[in-house]
Scaffold this active site. Structure first.
Site, PDB file in Angstrom:
ATOM      1  CG  ASP A 139      -1.780  -1.262   1.271  1.00  0.00           C
ATOM      2  OD1 ASP A 139      -2.217  -1.726   0.203  1.00  0.00           O
ATOM      3  OD2 ASP A 139      -1.991  -1.795   2.374  1.00  0.00           O
TER       4      ASP A 139
ATOM      5  CG  HIS B  71      -2.854  -5.463   2.827  1.00  0.00           C
ATOM      6  ND1 HIS B  71      -2.292  -4.526   1.986  1.00  0.00           N
ATOM      7  CD2 HIS B  71      -2.668  -6.660   2.207  1.00  0.00           C
ATOM      8  CE1 HIS B  71      -1.795  -5.126   0.920  1.00  0.00           C
ATOM      9  NE2 HIS B  71      -2.019  -6.426   1.024  1.00  0.00           N
TER      10      HIS B  71
END
Length: 336
Positions: free
Chosen positions: A155, A184
């Site tokens: 990310d 996530h």
């Protein structure tokens, strides 16, 4: 001597991840485990003229636990990319029933054979698989919250890349190191563009462009799934992201002041964890920047939660609501 074990080394993430680890000068022994095809991967990697020794382990049957045990014994760092990949239309949560059992069994192997190892979880859904590993290690009386890491680094990699692409004439991805907090998956991912050197670039964007950028970071995995047309998910970028966190941990064995974001158990034995929990409705797991050291996570940098913009506070609340369910799902899988 540093030994690193990759569980799921023959998979789409495991192979490039193992290649990167084979090239790392801090790795003396690279141990590869998978249920299929791993001897070929090991033989291939063993021809590379880096100094690390490579060894492969594959079970002879479904009942054979010795291969996993031997791959793990003496490991300083264990990385788990094992599991099935996402396919078009699948969310990370759709993977849960398959990957949860795989991760639980690997965690049991770690508890029995490498209880002091640093453990990095890549297998999705990370928001649930990390609690599964924590609960399994607790059951075996060997849980150390300082040494369990959920890999959310992809990310950050995407957040850095995507804002740089908007300013391609002025910047490059390595100019940025965006803190990405939360979890996530989808809306649990909260990139903090309002902090650091990304702030001035982010504020130049229109409100619609800001929302589009956030959405792209949160759902960047869908781009890859669609582009691969059913043939897989993010493997190369995920391998790089997993390696980046592993590399930082290996550096922290020798250096101080290494900081990375990771999805961790906010156990109050860790400095700053109590303060962090108070700011996120008491969640036990959350991704935040942490300071790494020879013993693992030394300190949680909870202060970023106090510095975010009003828009990011709204994103944070959505993330907290979703994460609560994700975490409960992982804990319940073991307890029930």
């Amino acid at each position: 001597m540093v030994k690193v074990t990759v569980c799921g080394a023959a998979g789409g993430i495991g192979q490039p991840l193992s290649l990167l680890l084979k090239l790392n000068q801090n790795v003396d022994e690279l141990s590869l485990f998978d249920v299929v095809n791993v001897p070929g991967v090991g033989a291939d990697l063993s021809h590379i003229c880096s100094d690390s020794k490579t060894e492969s382990f594959v079970p002879s049957s479904k009942e054979d636990k010795s291969a996993l045990a031997n791959s793990l014994k003496g490991s300083d760092l264990v990385i788990i990319p094992a599991g099935v990949p996402r396919k078009p239309g699948m969310t990370r949560d759709d993977l849960f029933n398959i990957n949860a059992s795989i991760v639980r069994d690997l965690a049991q192997g770690i508890a029995e054979n490498a209880p002091k190892a640093f453990v990095l979880i890549i297998s999705n859904p990370v928001n649930s698989t990390v609690p599964i590993v924590a609960e399994t290690l607790k059951k075996n009386g060997v849980f150390n919250p300082q040494k369990l890491f959920g890999v959310t680094t992809l990310d950050i990699v995407r957040a850095n890349t995507f804002i740089s692409q908007l300013y391609a004439k002025e910047t490059k991805p390595s100019d940025f190191n965006i803190n990405v907090i939360g979890g996530h998956s989808g809306e649990t991912i909260v990139p903090l563009y309002s902090l650091g050197n990304s702030k001035s670039y982010y504020e130049k964007l229109s409100q619609d462009d800001q929302k589009a950028l956030i959405h792209r970071v949160q759902f960047g995995g869908d781009e890859v799934v669609q582009a691969k047309n059913g043939a897989g998910s993010a493997t190369l970028s995920m391998a790089y992201a997993g390696y980046r966190l592993a590399e930082s941990i290996l550096k922290s064995f020798k250096e101080s002041s290494v900081v990375e974001c990771t999805f961790l158990n906010l156990d109050e034995s860790i400095k700053g964890a109590k303060e962090a929990k108070q700011l996120i409705n008491g969640l036990d797991f959350f991704s935040l920047p942490v300071k790494l050291g020879v013993n693992g996570i030394e300190e949680v940098h909870y202060q970023v939660l106090q510095q975010i913009s009003d828009d990011e506070k709204k994103l944070l609340q959505v993330a907290i609501d979703q994460l609560t369910k994700n975490i409960e799902k992982g804990v319940a899988f073991i307890k029930n």
